[in-house]
Design a protein around this motif. Structure first.
Motif, mmCIF file in Angstrom:
data_model
loop_
_atom_site.group_PDB
_atom_site.id
_atom_site.type_symbol
_atom_site.label_atom_id
_atom_site.label_comp_id
_atom_site.label_asym_id
_atom_site.label_seq_id
_atom_site.Cartn_x
_atom_site.Cartn_y
_atom_site.Cartn_z
ATOM 1 N N GLY A 1 0.804 -1.217 0.000
ATOM 2 C CA GLY A 1 0.000 0.000 0.000
ATOM 3 C C GLY A 1 0.834 1.262 0.000
ATOM 4 O O GLY A 1 0.317 2.355 -0.225
ATOM 5 N N ASP A 2 2.141 1.141 0.228
ATOM 6 C CA ASP A 2 2.998 2.325 0.337
ATOM 7 C C ASP A 2 3.152 3.060 -0.986
ATOM 8 O O ASP A 2 3.302 4.288 -1.011
ATOM 9 N N PHE A 3 3.159 2.322 -2.097
ATOM 10 C CA PHE A 3 3.336 2.928 -3.421
ATOM 11 C C PHE A 3 2.897 1.910 -4.473
ATOM 12 O O PHE A 3 2.860 0.700 -4.201
ATOM 13 N N PHE B 1 9.809 6.408 -10.702
ATOM 14 C CA PHE B 1 9.820 6.029 -9.289
ATOM 15 C C PHE B 1 11.120 6.469 -8.632
ATOM 16 O O PHE B 1 11.124 7.074 -7.551
ATOM 17 N N TRP B 2 12.261 6.182 -9.295
ATOM 18 C CA TRP B 2 13.551 6.538 -8.716
ATOM 19 C C TRP B 2 13.782 8.042 -8.753
ATOM 20 O O TRP B 2 14.395 8.608 -7.832
ATOM 21 N N GLY C 1 -3.345 5.768 -3.421
ATOM 22 C CA GLY C 1 -3.987 5.392 -2.166
ATOM 23 C C GLY C 1 -3.638 3.952 -1.835
ATOM 24 O O GLY C 1 -3.331 3.144 -2.722
ATOM 25 N N ARG C 2 -3.704 3.605 -0.570
ATOM 26 C CA ARG C 2 -3.167 2.321 -0.133
ATOM 27 C C ARG C 2 -3.849 1.129 -0.793
ATOM 28 O O ARG C 2 -3.183 0.194 -1.233
ATOM 29 N N TRP C 3 -5.168 1.133 -0.877
ATOM 30 C CA TRP C 3 -5.848 -0.036 -1.450
ATOM 31 C C TRP C 3 -5.498 -0.185 -2.933
ATOM 32 O O TRP C 3 -5.147 -1.278 -3.405
ATOM 33 N N ALA C 4 -5.582 0.904 -3.668
ATOM 34 C CA ALA C 4 -5.307 0.829 -5.102
ATOM 35 C C ALA C 4 -3.833 0.534 -5.368
ATOM 36 O O ALA C 4 -3.507 -0.226 -6.286
ATOM 37 N N LEU D 1 5.134 0.441 -13.215
ATOM 38 C CA LEU D 1 3.943 0.998 -13.843
ATOM 39 C C LEU D 1 4.003 2.517 -13.970
ATOM 40 O O LEU D 1 3.144 3.124 -14.617
ATOM 41 N N SER D 2 4.957 3.163 -13.326
ATOM 42 C CA SER D 2 5.150 4.618 -13.449
ATOM 43 C C SER D 2 3.877 5.391 -13.105
ATOM 44 O O SER D 2 3.508 6.345 -13.787
#
Length: 416
Positions: free
Chosen positions: A142-144, A349-350, A155-158, A149-150
């Motif tokens: 849920g953190d990221f 992400f990086w 949100g945590r669930w998605a 997928l960039s």
């Protein structure tokens, strides 16, 4: 123990496993790296056995689908292009992985070889383990969102479930995988069922980046760990070119600019942008050709091919790069500010992570890169002491870690 490490992709997808292979060999194991034929010199220069896997990443990126993938960069369009691009590669890797696994006692699997390697291991009675370079959908949190997928934070669930949706969208393209399993004498299950089985047995997945950079998410299941970086081996007998040493000695530390395996065919555009940005910032530069074929001339600029980042980056004032996992780690290890110009996959992400860590003043997408923006970022990176101070502090912590040693311990646990 005879260990085969399997890695597919560009140089940055293979190089970290060369240093890891040497550590495993020092621990008493026979080690081979299976990769695309283009990486045979890289593997053999580290003194390791090479086994070939199908694929040609440089040629794939130059196809129509490859160009569309790079042009779309992120989002659904990128996902569709990537699916078309990788489906044939995944098919070819089925037989390729099976052949490369012959005689192995353990398979260590990079991202694109996980499904094939796991199935081959089950059929041949060979233990397997994943070695990832970035947080993928194989380790949902849920953190990221999954880095490849960039996507922005959903949100945590998605964040935790988006990879399931992606799997549903792409499942028709990988139906061939059930046939491959049946050829191996296994039940022909879909990839989603295989992923569930992996998680149910706490299948080991180790991530080759520092917990100082991406802390281990608390909602990861047992068996998924962050080990610390695996650094590429320096080629045996490598010496820096005398001209490069002379350039470094002739003035203040330069800014490195290189975009790795990105932006083929855009060497002229990126070279012009780089030259203008360096002039705007009033700094010397070292420009790496990469797959784009960049070249910048001038008294204050030196162009290079492949130079070990471990040697070069600590001698620079800052590093401008495409945001690949390996180059990101190398810049962090060097203790210098970094600026990412991401294009696709895990690169955004990086780039975001570098800013969050306080070692980067910002990023600029490679597709929309211009001299003004890049010049401003370089100026901030080399003149604001906060970025250098934070980079040096973080580097000390990263250099104190032993990511390869953690993999050796995990291998020994599997052996027992």
């Amino acid at each position: 123990m005879r260990i085969v490490i399997m890695a597919v992709g560009g140089r940055g997808d293979v190089a970290p496993y060369t240093g890891l292979g040497l550590r495993l060999r020092e621990a008493g194991h026979d080690v081979a790296i299976a990769a695309e034929s283009a990486h045979e010199p890289l593997v053999r220069s580290a003194g390791l056995e090479f086994r070939v896997l199908p694929g040609n990443s440089q040629a794939d990126l130059d196809t129509e689908d490859g160009k569309r993938w790079q042009e779309s960069g992120t989002g659904v369009r990128a996902l569709v292009s990537a699916t078309r691009l990788f489906t044939q590669l995944m098919k070819d890797l089925c037989d390729g992985v099976r052949g490369a696994a012959e005689g192995a006692d353990l398979l260590l699997l990079h991202h694109l070889t996980i499904y094939q390697g796991y199935a081959v291991g089950k059929a041949m009675g060979i233990p397997t383990m994943a070695l990832e370079l970035f947080p993928t959908g194989m380790a949902p949190t849920g953190d990221f969102p999954p880095a490849e997928l960039s996507l922005p934070d959903l949100g945590r669930w998605a964040n935790r479930n988006v990879d399931r949706l992606v799997g549903a969208l792409t499942s028709p393209a990988v139906r061939f995988f059930a046939d491959f399993q049946r050829e191996l004498g296994l039940p022909g299950i879909g990839l989603s069922s295989m992923v569930r089985a992996l998680h149910e047995e706490d299948w080991p997945i180790l991530h080759g980046f520092s917990p100082e950079v991406v802390p281990r998410p608390r909602d990861w299941r047992p068996g998924i760990e962050v080990s610390g970086y695996w650094w590429p081996a320096v080629p045996q007998g490598w010496r820096p070119p005398a001209e490069l040493v002379d350039f470094l000695d002739a003035g203040p530390p330069p800014v490195f600019v290189g975009f790795g395996s990105m932006a083929q065919g855009e060497g002229e555009r990126l070279s012009e942008i780089t030259a203008a940005a360096l002039r705007r910032a009033g700094v010397r530069g070292i420009v790496q050709a990469g797959w784009a074929g960049m070249a910048v001339a001038g008294d204050d600029v030196f162009s290079v091919g492949d130079v070990p980042h471990e040697w070069l980056f600590p001698r620079t004032a800052a590093v401008v790069h495409h945001g690949g996992a390996g180059t990101t780690g190398a810049a962090l290890r060097a203790g210098v500010p970094a600026i990412a110009a991401p294009l696709m996959a895990d690169q955004p992400f990086w780039a975001d992570r570098l800013v969050r860590l306080g070692v980067s003043p910002g990023s600029a997408g490679l597709r929309a890169l211009d001299a003004r923006r890049l010049g401003e970022l370089i100026t901030q990176a080399v003149t604001d002491p906060r970025f250098g101070d934070r980079a040096r502090t973080l580097a000390e912590r990263i250099r104190a870690e032993d990511g390869a040693g953690q993999v050796v311990k995990a291998v020994e646990r599997l052996a027992r």
